[in-house]
Write an enzyme that holds these catalytic residues in place. Structure first.
Site, PDB file in Angstrom:
ATOM      1  N   HIS A  64      11.666  19.361  56.295  1.00  0.00           N
ATOM      2  CA  HIS A  64      11.032  18.884  55.056  1.00  0.00           C
ATOM      3  C   HIS A  64      11.921  17.928  54.271  1.00  0.00           C
ATOM      4  O   HIS A  64      13.129  18.109  54.168  1.00  0.00           O
ATOM      5  CB  HIS A  64      10.505  20.038  54.199  1.00  0.00           C
ATOM      6  CG  HIS A  64      11.516  20.942  53.558  1.00  0.00           C
ATOM      7  ND1 HIS A  64      12.044  20.692  52.315  1.00  0.00           N
ATOM      8  CD2 HIS A  64      12.054  22.115  53.957  1.00  0.00           C
ATOM      9  CE1 HIS A  64      12.863  21.681  51.976  1.00  0.00           C
ATOM     10  NE2 HIS A  64      12.897  22.555  52.964  1.00  0.00           N
ATOM     11  N   ASP A 166      19.163  21.486  51.302  1.00  0.00           N
ATOM     12  CA  ASP A 166      17.879  22.060  51.708  1.00  0.00           C
ATOM     13  C   ASP A 166      16.820  21.013  51.391  1.00  0.00           C
ATOM     14  O   ASP A 166      16.443  20.876  50.241  1.00  0.00           O
ATOM     15  CB  ASP A 166      17.647  23.365  50.931  1.00  0.00           C
ATOM     16  CG  ASP A 166      16.242  23.930  51.090  1.00  0.00           C
ATOM     17  OD1 ASP A 166      15.499  23.458  51.950  1.00  0.00           O
ATOM     18  OD2 ASP A 166      15.892  24.853  50.312  1.00  0.00           O
ATOM     19  N   GLU A 196       7.201  21.138  51.086  1.00  0.00           N
ATOM     20  CA  GLU A 196       7.552  22.454  51.643  1.00  0.00           C
ATOM     21  C   GLU A 196       7.889  23.433  50.527  1.00  0.00           C
ATOM     22  O   GLU A 196       7.501  24.599  50.561  1.00  0.00           O
ATOM     23  CB  GLU A 196       8.752  22.324  52.597  1.00  0.00           C
ATOM     24  CG  GLU A 196       9.062  23.592  53.395  1.00  0.00           C
ATOM     25  CD  GLU A 196      10.017  24.573  52.719  1.00  0.00           C
ATOM     26  OE1 GLU A 196      10.230  25.661  53.265  1.00  0.00           O
ATOM     27  OE2 GLU A 196      10.544  24.272  51.622  1.00  0.00           O
ATOM     28  N   GLU A 197       8.621  22.942  49.541  1.00  0.00           N
ATOM     29  CA  GLU A 197       9.139  23.822  48.484  1.00  0.00           C
ATOM     30  C   GLU A 197       8.044  24.383  47.581  1.00  0.00           C
ATOM     31  O   GLU A 197       8.287  25.296  46.798  1.00  0.00           O
ATOM     32  CB  GLU A 197      10.193  23.079  47.641  1.00  0.00           C
ATOM     33  CG  GLU A 197      11.453  22.676  48.409  1.00  0.00           C
ATOM     34  CD  GLU A 197      12.342  23.846  48.800  1.00  0.00           C
ATOM     35  OE1 GLU A 197      12.009  24.988  48.442  1.00  0.00           O
ATOM     36  OE2 GLU A 197      13.360  23.611  49.472  1.00  0.00           O
ATOM     37  N   ASP A 219      15.329  24.287  59.150  1.00  0.00           N
ATOM     38  CA  ASP A 219      15.570  24.487  57.723  1.00  0.00           C
ATOM     39  C   ASP A 219      16.911  25.187  57.524  1.00  0.00           C
ATOM     40  O   ASP A 219      17.546  25.598  58.493  1.00  0.00           O
ATOM     41  CB  ASP A 219      14.436  25.311  57.101  1.00  0.00           C
ATOM     42  CG  ASP A 219      14.168  24.939  55.648  1.00  0.00           C
ATOM     43  OD1 ASP A 219      15.136  24.595  54.927  1.00  0.00           O
ATOM     44  OD2 ASP A 219      13.004  25.001  55.221  1.00  0.00           O
ATOM     45  N   HIS A 305      19.395  26.375  46.796  1.00  0.00           N
ATOM     46  CA  HIS A 305      18.660  26.030  45.564  1.00  0.00           C
ATOM     47  C   HIS A 305      19.573  25.909  44.342  1.00  0.00           C
ATOM     48  O   HIS A 305      19.107  26.003  43.209  1.00  0.00           O
ATOM     49  CB  HIS A 305      17.498  27.001  45.303  1.00  0.00           C
ATOM     50  CG  HIS A 305      16.336  26.740  46.221  1.00  0.00           C
ATOM     51  ND1 HIS A 305      15.058  27.165  45.966  1.00  0.00           N
ATOM     52  CD2 HIS A 305      16.258  26.074  47.393  1.00  0.00           C
ATOM     53  CE1 HIS A 305      14.252  26.777  46.949  1.00  0.00           C
ATOM     54  NE2 HIS A 305      14.976  26.123  47.836  1.00  0.00           N
TER      55      HIS A 305
HETATM   56 CO    CO Z   1      14.214  25.375  49.751  1.00  0.00          CO
HETATM   57 ZN    ZN Z   2      14.086  24.240  52.961  1.00  0.00          ZN
END
Ligand code: CO
Ligand code: ZN
Length: 330
Positions: A64, A166, A196-197, A219, A305
């Site tokens: 992603h 990420d 994706e998030e 990922d 994150h």
């Molecule tokens: Co993420």
């Molecule tokens: Zn991710």
């Protein structure tokens, strides 16, 4: 070079729903090196490199492009921006963070004092240095999205830290796979996915439309090798991780085992990932149509994150070797 590709992608603009900066960067990196490249309605960038086998399988590999952000919901008369999360924004990771909008406007994310309990996102505001609402609205609009400012730095010899690791690290892997795979048996259908998030939205649409024979999500996964953090049982630098399960999927045994076989053939140590939370594009592919055999290869990542998401380049190198084998042996 994997590290250069990674840095280039980490610097590109791409919150969920606004991944065009990352997509444009990938198009530049891959132009002339692949068999086809197109963008769908969701903004997914779909890149194919055809396999040589008469019965080549079409393997969808998804990474992603989007990263978490903060969307402006209102502006106070004093010029402060109120925001809502786009994806999993954590409070601890956010306070006093430098953030940036696509047009270059910068701000500081601050929490107002709270009477009881912990601050929530509704207690936060972005200070962009505006005197009042009017000036603020000349700088940003409602609906604009800010991300943690892209500060990329090395930790020791092997590790790199940045916001958006990420999932730009996986985008870098997929770019390099598409560049270096040569006369591979199966067709690589690389999907640089969107949103994706906020719920695996891009990959879901792409998997339905592309109807691949197999799916792989790429990922980051979490870490268990810092003080008092025991789960998951994953270490940075001990190799990429083959997902057994997380809260979005149980990997299809055939695909999972093919990833282990590919790792063995490549001479790469891999970890077994059992994650009691989280989800990836691998799940969106697996649950498309009547079900598509799918798995996920993960890059161990600390502080996911936050603005300092940290990976180990040795895990990246290992993952690339595993993928180059996988597209040939499966
Ligand atoms: Co993420
Ligand atoms: Zn991710």
């Amino acid at each position: 070079m994997l590290r250069d590709t990674l840095k280039t992608l980490l610097s590109a603009w791409g919150p969920s729903g606004g991944e065009h900066g990352v997509a444009d960067t990938i198009k530049e990196l891959l132009g002339g090196h692949v068999d086809s490249m197109r963008t769908d309605v969701m903004g997914n960038l779909i890149v194919e490199k055809y396999g040589t086998d008469d019965n080549a399988k079409r393997i969808m590999i998804s990474a992603h492009m989007d990263q978490i952000g903060l969307v402006v919901t209102s502006v106070e008369k004093e010029g402060y921006l109120r925001v809502h999360n786009v994806g999993g924004i954590g409070m601890k990771a956010s306070e006093y963070r430098r953030v940036v909008f696509e047009n270059g406007v910068e701000g500081v994310l601050v929490s107002q004092p709270v009477q009881q309990g912990e601050a929530k996102l509704k207690d936060m505001f972005i200070d962009i240095g505006a005197q009042d609402r009017e000036e603020a609205l000349s700088m940003v609009q409602l609906g604009d999205v800010a991300v943690y400012a892209p500060e990329i730095f090395s930790l020791g010899k092997h590790r790199v830290s940045a916001p958006g690791m990420d999932d730009r690290c996986a985008c870098a892997l997929l770019v390099e796979l598409l560049l270096y795979a040569e006369d591979q048996k199966n067709t690589i259908v690389g999907v640089f996915s969107t949103q994706e998030e906020v719920g695996l939205r891009g990959a879901k649409v792409a998997a339905y439309a592309l109807e691949p024979d197999l799916g792989i999500g790429l990922d980051v996964t979490a870490w268990g090798d810092t003080p008092e953090t025991k789960l998951p049982d994953i270490k940075l630098g001990a190799g990429p991780a083959v997902k057994i399960m997380d809260s979005s999927m149980i990997a299809t045994p055939m695909v999972r085992d093919a990833l282990f076989d590919a790792a063995e053939a490549a001479g790469v140590a891999v970890q077994r990932e059992v994650l009691p939370f989280g989800g990836t594009d691998g799940a969106a592919i697996q649950h498309a149509r009547g079900g598509i055999p799918s798995g996920t290869l993960s890059i161990p990542c600390r502080y996911v994150h936050s603005a300092c998401e940290t990976i180990d380049m040795r895990d990246m190198e290992g993952a690339l070797k595993v993928l180059l084998q996988f597209v040939n042996i499966v």
